[in-house]
Scaffold this motif. Structure first.
Motif, PDB file in Angstrom:
ATOM      1  N   THR A 237      76.848   5.674 -48.035  1.00 43.83           N
ATOM      2  CA  THR A 237      78.172   5.056 -48.074  1.00 43.83           C
ATOM      3  C   THR A 237      78.457   4.119 -46.903  1.00 43.83           C
ATOM      4  OG1 THR A 237      79.092   7.000 -46.951  1.00 43.83           O
ATOM      5  CG2 THR A 237      79.160   6.985 -49.354  1.00 43.83           C
ATOM      6  N   ARG A 238      77.701   4.245 -45.792  1.00 41.41           N
ATOM      7  CA  ARG A 238      78.030   3.440 -44.618  1.00 41.41           C
ATOM      8  C   ARG A 238      76.856   2.678 -44.015  1.00 41.41           C
ATOM      9  NH1 ARG A 238      82.190   4.054 -46.494  1.00 41.41           N
ATOM     10  NH2 ARG A 238      84.116   4.871 -45.591  1.00 41.41           N
ATOM     11  N   MET A 239      75.621   3.023 -44.384  1.00 40.90           N
ATOM     12  CA  MET A 239      74.481   2.330 -43.789  1.00 40.90           C
ATOM     13  C   MET A 239      74.480   0.851 -44.138  1.00 40.90           C
ATOM     14  SD  MET A 239      71.911   2.286 -41.853  1.00 40.90           S
ATOM     15  CE  MET A 239      71.483   3.960 -41.461  1.00 40.90           C
ATOM     16  N   ASP A 240      74.994   0.515 -45.328  1.00 37.71           N
ATOM     17  CA  ASP A 240      75.052  -0.897 -45.699  1.00 37.71           C
ATOM     18  C   ASP A 240      75.879  -1.700 -44.701  1.00 37.71           C
ATOM     19  OD1 ASP A 240      77.345   0.438 -46.477  1.00 37.71           O
ATOM     20  OD2 ASP A 240      77.111  -0.008 -48.618  1.00 37.71           O
ATOM     21  N   MET A 241      76.985  -1.115 -44.221  1.00 39.36           N
ATOM     22  CA  MET A 241      77.839  -1.818 -43.263  1.00 39.36           C
ATOM     23  C   MET A 241      77.138  -1.978 -41.904  1.00 39.36           C
ATOM     24  SD  MET A 241      81.852  -1.023 -42.458  1.00 39.36           S
ATOM     25  CE  MET A 241      82.090  -0.443 -44.128  1.00 39.36           C
ATOM     26  N   MET A 247      71.856  -7.414 -39.593  1.00 36.22           N
ATOM     27  CA  MET A 247      71.051  -8.404 -40.312  1.00 36.22           C
ATOM     28  C   MET A 247      71.849  -9.630 -40.734  1.00 36.22           C
ATOM     29  SD  MET A 247      68.981  -5.646 -42.700  1.00 36.22           S
ATOM     30  CE  MET A 247      67.729  -6.796 -43.257  1.00 36.22           C
ATOM     31  N   ALA A 248      73.176  -9.538 -40.715  1.00 38.28           N
ATOM     32  CA  ALA A 248      74.010 -10.691 -41.079  1.00 38.28           C
ATOM     33  C   ALA A 248      74.869 -11.058 -39.866  1.00 38.28           C
ATOM     34  CB  ALA A 248      74.850 -10.373 -42.311  1.00 38.28           C
ATOM     35  N   ALA A 384      67.858  -6.664 -49.826  1.00 40.24           N
ATOM     36  CA  ALA A 384      68.928  -7.444 -50.448  1.00 40.24           C
ATOM     37  C   ALA A 384      69.818  -8.182 -49.453  1.00 40.24           C
ATOM     38  CB  ALA A 384      69.789  -6.529 -51.330  1.00 40.24           C
ATOM     39  N   ILE A 385      70.110  -7.589 -48.298  1.00 46.58           N
ATOM     40  CA  ILE A 385      71.066  -8.209 -47.378  1.00 46.58           C
ATOM     41  C   ILE A 385      70.605  -9.582 -46.884  1.00 46.58           C
ATOM     42  CG2 ILE A 385      72.095  -7.986 -45.067  1.00 46.58           C
ATOM     43  CD1 ILE A 385      72.504  -5.023 -45.655  1.00 46.58           C
ATOM     44  N   ALA A 393      74.417  -6.058 -50.373  1.00 44.12           N
ATOM     45  CA  ALA A 393      74.680  -4.719 -49.850  1.00 44.12           C
ATOM     46  C   ALA A 393      75.379  -3.855 -50.900  1.00 44.12           C
ATOM     47  CB  ALA A 393      75.537  -4.813 -48.591  1.00 44.12           C
ATOM     48  N   ALA A 394      76.347  -4.435 -51.607  1.00 43.63           N
ATOM     49  CA  ALA A 394      77.062  -3.683 -52.651  1.00 43.63           C
ATOM     50  C   ALA A 394      76.129  -3.318 -53.795  1.00 43.63           C
ATOM     51  CB  ALA A 394      78.241  -4.507 -53.157  1.00 43.63           C
TER      52      ALA A 394
END
Length: 434
Positions: A237-241, A247-248, A384-385, A393-394
């Motif tokens: 739920t939070r690693m994407d952020m 990375m962005a 993906a990012i 990310a989504a």
């Protein structure tokens, strides 16, 4: 004296009132802060919160669910003491280590360390959650609601105060610590009478000291398992952020945080709904496989298809809604929000499946499925990012959720009955006839 079912419903409604009211107050503060500071500054703040989320299950040692089994027994006071000791220890560990982990992981322009230490104070206070759990099971509705509302009011007023005086965004890192302190103080004030009464009762009953080491071993063992599971869920739920921040850029984190915050309103309602149905599921499970399949599918069908419909609506209306609430700076969060909403279909499946896993006593399944899902999420985000940014990310998180909650358990023999209920829910969205 009220019936147990009536008392339980009153407790659930009290918790629902507290959660909805608290989340509403927090959301107002969230919107004000996001609009005031803009996507980039808000992204700097959100990165700290996302990274801090990984320390939360460590600081509480996953003991909220473990303590359930000791309430109402002659060992509960001993279990509460052990839980507090463990939380003191792990809270102190997180307090000391988190600021340095943030400095290691942070983007090029980190927030001042003094402000990060203010945020880390929340981990040191995590032992206060013991009182909240105690009141939940001791049926102290009034103080439970009062603690949540007062803590949320402090959260909102502190956020508004920082905005009004024009303070830097890093000052908002003190908000979780202030909220935890106020909420914890109210909870302990409400729970202290029951805590001492229980201690006296246990002293009179004189439980066998031979049982106490077993309680300690069970708490340590299950605390480790639940901590691992909690961290794995947070990776989902939070690693994407966190990976977006590395990375962005911080603006991407701010935009994504808005999408996540809106979507996070949904699990609160789902958790309450599943809790309300838990006792019914237990009773139906004891009646046999056919009854369980029929009953579980009636719970799964409306939830799954309703969430899928909401995701479809938000795919088209999301950009407009976010533009109205947060401003044009965040408009691109609309489509990622719709994908994350679709992922909530499988979050809901996972919540109900978790009840079934407990019933069949296959708790190791929860550990390894969430761990595999977390690793899948990391791999997909890494790919993906860089290519698709916030939308990537989504999509990665949504794919990992589908894999973990729906596809992976299909190969597990102990989940055969639940998988049949899931298949029936897909065929009969609103719980058709058997």
């Amino acid at each position: 004296m009220p019936a147990p079912e009536s008392s339980n419903r009153a407790k659930i409604l009290a918790v629902l009132l507290e959660r909805v009211s608290s989340r509403g107050l927090a959301f107002i503060g969230f919107v004000v802060v996001a609009r005031w500071f803009g996507a980039e500054e808000f992204g700097r703040l959100s990165f700290v919160f996302a990274l801090g989320a990984f320390f939360a299950p460590i600081s509480t040692f996953g003991l909220g669910n473990v303590m359930l089994r000791y309430f109402g027994t002659d060992q509960q006071a001993h279990a509460v003491r052990l839980a507090m000791y463990w939380r003191w220890f792990w809270g102190a560990v997180c307090f000391v280590t988190f600021p340095w982990v943030y400095r290691l992981m942070s983007p090029d322009d980190p927030l001042p360390m003094a402000q990060v230490w203010l945020f880390a104070g929340m981990f040191l206070l995590s032992w206060l959650a013991t009182a909240e759990e105690w009141m939940y099971f001791a049926k102290n509705n009034r103080n439970l609601v009062a603690g949540g509302l007062l803590g949320s009011a402090v959260n909102l007023l502190t956020r508004l105060g920082v905005v009004l005086i024009g303070g830097p965004v890093g000052w908002l890192l003190a908000v979780p610590t202030a909220e935890t302190l106020v909420k914890g103080a109210v909870n302990w004030w409400g729970a202290k009478g029951q805590l001492w009464a229980n201690q006296r009762s246990q002293n009179r009953s004189s439980p066998s000291d031979a049982n106490l080491p077993a309680v300690g071993r069970a708490i340590r063992r299950d605390g480790v398992n639940l901590t691992v599971t909690g961290i794995s869920v947070l990776i989902l739920t939070r690693m994407d952020m966190v990976m977006l921040g590395k990375m962005a850029d911080e603006r991407a984190v701010g935009v994504y945080a808005v999408a996540v915050q809106l979507v996070d309103l949904v699990p609160m309602v789902m958790v309450i709904a599943v809790r309300m149905m838990s006792s019914d599921l237990v009773q139906v499970f004891r009646r046999g496989e056919t009854a369980f399949i029929h009953h579980a599918s009636r719970l799964l069908g409306p939830g799954m298809w309703g969430l899928a419909g909401l995701a479809l609506v938000m795919f088209f209306a999301g950009p407009w809604l976010i533009g109205v609430l947060f401003g044009a700076d965040y408009a691109e969060a609309g489509r990622p929000m719709a994908l994350l909403l679709f992922a909530q279909v499988f979050v809901f499946v996972g919540l109900v499946r978790g009840q079934y896993i407990s019933l069949v006593e296959d708790t190791k399944l929860g550990v390894w499925t969430t761990a595999v899902g977390a690793l899948t999420n990391i791999a997909l985000n890494a790919w993906a990012i860089p290519r698709y940014g916030v939308m990537g990310a989504a999509a990665a998180t949504c794919t990992a959720r589908v894999f973990m909650s729906a596809l992976l358990p299909l190969a597990v023999p102990s989940q055969r009955t639940f998988n049949r209920a899931l298949g029936r829910a897909l065929r009969h969205p609103w719980g058709g006839a058997a």
